[in-house]
Scaffold this active site. Structure first.
Site, PDB file in Angstrom:
ATOM      1  N   LYS A  38      23.585  41.091  39.740  1.00 49.33           N
ATOM      2  CA  LYS A  38      24.496  40.147  39.088  1.00 49.33           C
ATOM      3  C   LYS A  38      23.798  38.816  38.840  1.00 49.33           C
ATOM      4  O   LYS A  38      23.029  38.336  39.684  1.00 49.33           O
ATOM      5  CB  LYS A  38      25.733  39.950  39.968  1.00 49.33           C
ATOM      6  CG  LYS A  38      26.817  39.069  39.352  1.00 49.33           C
ATOM      7  CD  LYS A  38      28.029  39.004  40.258  1.00 49.33           C
ATOM      8  CE  LYS A  38      29.089  38.064  39.735  1.00 49.33           C
ATOM      9  NZ  LYS A  38      30.285  38.019  40.618  1.00 49.33           N
ATOM     10  N   SER A  57      34.224  38.002  38.201  1.00 49.38           N
ATOM     11  CA  SER A  57      33.044  37.550  37.484  1.00 49.38           C
ATOM     12  C   SER A  57      31.941  38.611  37.413  1.00 49.38           C
ATOM     13  O   SER A  57      30.909  38.398  36.789  1.00 49.38           O
ATOM     14  CB  SER A  57      32.495  36.285  38.152  1.00 49.38           C
ATOM     15  OG  SER A  57      32.184  36.533  39.518  1.00 49.38           O
ATOM     16  N   SER A  92      36.332  39.373  42.480  1.00 49.15           N
ATOM     17  CA  SER A  92      35.349  39.550  41.409  1.00 49.15           C
ATOM     18  C   SER A  92      34.543  40.834  41.454  1.00 49.15           C
ATOM     19  O   SER A  92      33.797  41.128  40.523  1.00 49.15           O
ATOM     20  CB  SER A  92      34.369  38.362  41.394  1.00 49.15           C
ATOM     21  OG  SER A  92      35.017  37.202  40.947  1.00 49.15           O
TER      22      SER A  92
END
Length: 465
Positions: free
Chosen positions: A76, A152, A176
């Protein structure tokens, strides 16, 4: 069979058996990443990925058996990766290339993973949708490319669901990992506080943690086995009693609480109700006791204000530390809003908000103390269309992702599992929360539901191309 049709566990077995090479896997995934760029899964592709794969093949040929050796992986874009651009989802950081890995990235690399690149994330992780000014398109669910894959960790979920990665690294500060997993028909695990270290960051109120997004519970457990090695000095660090991937078996029936109340003015979506009812039926057939209870605490005005204060403080602290003042104009409007709120906060405001949120979380823990797990929807409804968050973003995001933040604040483990794909082809997820440091039991419960066919592995159109 195409290589991406194999689970991560199967790919690792094939690598060790010399039935496929890391280079072959890496080439296959790099080609798919390029072909499906419009899904918005990746920010940066690692130009050295094939070299990493070649080195992994040399180690495999020499008999090395590191747990992830040769397996392609995405990181990520909120986690620092040495030598690979890390933007934190922000145009203000568009050219930043770290010189060191974060703690968890280092663990994954030392375990032999081949880093294909950085998966798309919202700016500094502040929103539950993944749209930024770094990538030309938002991360979307491959099941409905006109809808967000949440955030996210939207890029991570998009990549795994579309067959661009076998499994992905992600992180979760208020849902997230779990809400993107729900929008993409995947497994997403948020570990207990302290199991995965946030190093080099640290905080007395640590709500965010890293974890896996995967197609199967076993794949998620395999990645978590590597990530679960806290850094020296971690305030909350602890180690499990053994590998999660070899303990996916429940030896007793559990007592499970459920609710569908959103805690907001928004009513429970009919599909969210269906998620819980059908899962409760499966759990009951498996011998567990399932009891519906009232929602322990609501998002009243003080709690909602405290959440905004806490997010503004976190984003403001990161921006002030990492973004030069002359580049703050490159931040997106919501990030600038949080920065403006941060400028109005006193130390007393931040401490008071922390205390209120701690009390809010402890109310949940107190009310579910007699239960082994909690069952809720992951999201209040289907993946939302691009452009949905036009207006009061904080309010709109909370109404949709209302079921996940309390587990972060309480520090307990939580997992989103696929429930079903509705008549419009949209995925929905079910949310299970366990006891603190009960990660192994929660994963075992998830594996039991998987074995009981709670969900079918239905792939989106892009999977087949």
């Amino acid at each position: 069979m195409n290589p991406h049709e194999l689970t991560a566990a199967q790919q690792l077995e094939a690598l060790q058996a010399k039935e496929i090479s890391s280079r072959e896997l890496t080439e296959h995934y790099l080609a798919r990443i390029e072909r499906h760029a419009a899904l918005g899964a990746f920010v940066t592709v690692n130009e050295n990925a094939l070299d990493e794969a070649a080195k992994a093949d040399e180690r495999l040929a020499a008999g090395d058996r590191e747990p992830l050796l040769g397996l392609p992986l995405g990181i990520k874009d909120l986690a620092a990766t040495a030598g690979i651009r890390t933007t934190f989802g922000s145009a203000a950081m568009a050219e930043f290339v770290p010189s060191e890995d974060s703690w968890t990235v280092g663990l994954l690399r030392r375990a032999g993973a081949v880093v294909l690149g950085k998966t798309n994330a919202s700016e500094f992780g502040a929103t539950c949708y993944t749209e930024n000014d770094v990538t030309p398109a938002p991360a979307v669910t491959p099941y409905a490319p006109a809808r967000y894959s949440s955030g996210s960790s939207g890029g991570a979920a998009t990549a795994v669901a579309a067959g661009l990665l076998p499994v992905a690294h992600a992180s979760d500060g208020a849902g997230s990992i779990r809400t993107p997993a729900a929008t993409c028909h995947l497994v997403g695990m948020k570990p207990s506080r302290g199991l995965v270290s946030p190093a080099p960051a640290t905080s007395f109120l640590s709500a965010s943690t890293e974890g896996p997004i995967a197609r199967t519970v076993r794949d998620a457990a395999l990645l978590l086995d590597v990530m679960a090695s806290p850094a020296p000095g971690d305030l909350y660090g602890w180690r499990p009693g053994g590998p999660f991937s070899t303990a996916l078996h429940l030896d007793r029936p559990l007592r499970i609480a459920l609710w569908t109340d959103t805690g907001t003015e928004e009513h429970a979506d009919p599909q969210a109700e269906l998620v819980v009812r059908r899962t409760a039926d499966v759990l009951t057939r498996l011998g567990h006791e399932v009891c519906e209870i009232p929602l322990p605490a609501r998002y009243d005005e003080p709690v909602s204000r405290a959440i905004l204060t806490w997010f503004a403080y976190q984003v403001g602290a990161v921006v002030r530390m990492m973004v030069p003042p002359e580049r703050t104009h490159l931040l997106r409007p919501y990030s600038r809003h949080l920065l403006d709120v941060n400028e109005t906060l006193s130390a007393n405001d931040v401490v008071t908000a922390q205390a209120l949120l701690a009390r809010y979380a402890s109310t949940f823990l107190s009310e579910v103390d007699d239960y082994d797990a909690v069952l809720t929807p992951t999201t209040n409804g289907a993946p939302v269309p691009i452009g949905h968050y036009d207006g009061d973003e904080a309010d709109l995001m909370l109404k949709w992702s209302c079921h996940t933040p309390w587990a972060n604040l309480a520090g307990v483990p939580a997992i989103s599992l696929p429930s079903h794909v509705d008549c419009e082809g949209l995925p929905h997820g079910v949310h299970l929360v366990g006891r603190h440091r009960g990660d192994a039991e929660l994963l075992a419960l998830a594996a039991q539901l998987e074995s009981a066919a709670l969900w079918n592995e239905l792939h989106p159109p892009s999977w087949h191309h």
